[in-house]
Design a protein around this motif. Structure first.
Motif, PDB file in Angstrom:
ATOM      1  N   UNK A 279     -13.271  -3.428  -0.921  1.00  0.00           N
ATOM      2  CA  UNK A 279     -12.863  -2.835  -2.197  1.00  0.00           C
ATOM      3  C   UNK A 279     -11.918  -1.658  -2.002  1.00  0.00           C
ATOM      4  N   UNK A 280     -12.046  -0.972  -0.869  1.00  0.00           N
ATOM      5  CA  UNK A 280     -11.235   0.216  -0.634  1.00  0.00           C
ATOM      6  C   UNK A 280      -9.841  -0.109  -0.111  1.00  0.00           C
ATOM      7  N   UNK A 281      -9.566  -1.385   0.110  1.00  0.00           N
ATOM      8  CA  UNK A 281      -8.291  -1.783   0.725  1.00  0.00           C
ATOM      9  C   UNK A 281      -7.326  -2.298  -0.326  1.00  0.00           C
ATOM     10  N   UNK A 282      -6.096  -1.766  -0.320  1.00  0.00           N
ATOM     11  CA  UNK A 282      -5.111  -2.110  -1.339  1.00  0.00           C
ATOM     12  C   UNK A 282      -3.944  -2.911  -0.775  1.00  0.00           C
ATOM     13  N   UNK A 283      -4.190  -3.684   0.294  1.00  0.00           N
ATOM     14  CA  UNK A 283      -3.140  -4.486   0.898  1.00  0.00           C
ATOM     15  C   UNK A 283      -3.036  -5.862   0.246  1.00  0.00           C
ATOM     16  N   UNK A 284      -1.926  -6.547   0.529  1.00  0.00           N
ATOM     17  CA  UNK A 284      -1.750  -7.927   0.068  1.00  0.00           C
ATOM     18  C   UNK A 284      -1.775  -8.842   1.291  1.00  0.00           C
ATOM     19  N   UNK A 285      -2.068 -10.144   1.109  1.00  0.00           N
ATOM     20  CA  UNK A 285      -2.132 -11.067   2.251  1.00  0.00           C
ATOM     21  C   UNK A 285      -0.755 -11.310   2.870  1.00  0.00           C
ATOM     22  N   UNK A 286      -0.760 -11.802   4.099  1.00  0.00           N
ATOM     23  CA  UNK A 286       0.486 -12.095   4.797  1.00  0.00           C
ATOM     24  C   UNK A 286       1.270 -13.206   4.110  1.00  0.00           C
ATOM     25  N   UNK A 287       0.570 -14.081   3.372  1.00  0.00           N
ATOM     26  CA  UNK A 287       1.255 -15.188   2.706  1.00  0.00           C
ATOM     27  C   UNK A 287       2.299 -14.702   1.705  1.00  0.00           C
ATOM     28  N   UNK A 288       2.101 -13.525   1.128  1.00  0.00           N
ATOM     29  CA  UNK A 288       3.112 -12.966   0.214  1.00  0.00           C
ATOM     30  C   UNK A 288       4.428 -12.764   0.948  1.00  0.00           C
ATOM     31  N   UNK A 289       4.339 -12.268   2.169  1.00  0.00           N
ATOM     32  CA  UNK A 289       5.531 -12.063   2.995  1.00  0.00           C
ATOM     33  C   UNK A 289       6.125 -13.392   3.431  1.00  0.00           C
ATOM     34  N   UNK A 290       5.279 -14.327   3.849  1.00  0.00           N
ATOM     35  CA  UNK A 290       5.767 -15.616   4.340  1.00  0.00           C
ATOM     36  C   UNK A 290       6.494 -16.386   3.236  1.00  0.00           C
TER      37      UNK A 290
ATOM     38  N   UNK B 275       0.839  -1.192   0.000  1.00  0.00           N
ATOM     39  CA  UNK B 275       0.000   0.000   0.000  1.00  0.00           C
ATOM     40  C   UNK B 275       0.872   1.238   0.000  1.00  0.00           C
ATOM     41  N   UNK B 276       0.263   2.426  -0.063  1.00  0.00           N
ATOM     42  CA  UNK B 276       1.032   3.674  -0.201  1.00  0.00           C
ATOM     43  C   UNK B 276       1.706   4.158   1.073  1.00  0.00           C
ATOM     44  N   UNK B 277       1.412   3.554   2.235  1.00  0.00           N
ATOM     45  CA  UNK B 277       1.948   4.099   3.481  1.00  0.00           C
ATOM     46  C   UNK B 277       2.519   3.049   4.429  1.00  0.00           C
ATOM     47  N   UNK B 278       3.020   1.956   3.879  1.00  0.00           N
ATOM     48  CA  UNK B 278       3.654   0.942   4.725  1.00  0.00           C
ATOM     49  C   UNK B 278       4.467  -0.014   3.860  1.00  0.00           C
TER      50      UNK B 278
END
Length: 256
Positions: free
Chosen positions: A210-221, A176-179
């Motif tokens: 719909x307003x949330x542009x994050x990805x799941x934690x599995x991408x990090x894992x 996302x744009x801020x993390x």
């Protein structure tokens, strides 16, 4: 108007906590030596840390955008730390009682307990879009805790010195744009070399709007393949015995 209300509340809370001093009951609680800390997850970057006779709440939020599916964390606490005055990290007006509040970078002595607020950028544009993020470092329950809030920029040498090597690191991984996104989080972990890693600020079923542009934690894992992973519910108790003797472990917490 809402932003002004939050800033007014923050100013009053800060004066109560630092300028006027803490209440005697809170001061005695801080002085107690705890051997463990219980970490409770409320969604997004909001956690309650209980140990050593004190309850520290970090980043209470309003239920909107990426936090729309989460229940507001209206929980009792003694001290509140917020990383920014955005409503997903600084909705202090929802809290019950009159907890003490810290919201600006700086070094605070809270009746013998040092709490360090470390200034970082809350976006990848030098803070020009979302302003300042405050990463919080303190000791509780025998553990050195570092909560990076909504960190978005690489860790500088000066920031690394202030952060040290945490026993417990809470770090955003959902992009996302801020993390941080997964790759940026991994880079920060390589710098800090924490012992226990709790991912924060990622897409969950509660946040899947719909307003949330994050990805799941599995991408990090997936990116952290090779690092041991443990899974828990919404609450976990940690002590020095929980720390790995070598390397790091990832502790994934689930929203209740």
């Amino acid at each position: 108007m809402k932003r002004r209300q939050i800033m007014r509340y923050a100013g009053v809370g800060l004066l109560a906590a630092v300028g006027a001093g803490l209440s005697s009951s809170f001061a005695s609680s801080l002085a107690q030596a705890g051997q463990s800390v219980t970490v409770q997850y409320f969604g997004h970057t909001c956690f309650l840390f209980t140990g050593g006779g004190v309850r520290i709440l970090v980043n209470p939020f309003r239920s909107l955008g990426c936090t729309a599916g989460y229940k507001p964390p209206k929980v009792a606490s003694d001290l509140v730390l917020i990383s920014s005055q955005l409503l997903d990290e600084g909705a202090v007006e929802i809290l019950p009682g009159n907890p003490r509040l810290l919201y600006e970078p700086g070094s605070y002595q809270v009746n013998g307990r040092q709490i360090q607020g470390i200034r970082m950028d809350h976006d990848r544009l030098g803070g020009r879009r979302f302003g300042v993020n405050v990463a919080w470092r303190w000791k509780q329950g025998g553990l050195d805790i570092l909560h990076l809030g909504g960190a978005a920029a690489p860790i500088t040498t000066e920031q690394q010195i202030l952060m040290g090597r945490p026993d417990l690191l809470l770090i955003p991984v959902g992009n996302g744009p801020k993390a941080y996104g997964p790759e940026e989080a991994k880079q920060a972990i390589d710098v800090l070399q924490p012992k226990i890693i709790i991912p924060t600020h990622y897409l969950t079923k509660a946040a899947a709007k719909d307003a949330c542009d994050l990805v799941p934690v599995d991408n990090f894992l997936t990116l952290m393949k090779g690092t041991p992973i443990q899974r828990a519910g919404s609450s976990i108790t940690l002590s020095r015995a929980s720390l790995p003797k070598t390397g790091s472990i990832i502790q994934v917490m689930n929203y209740a």
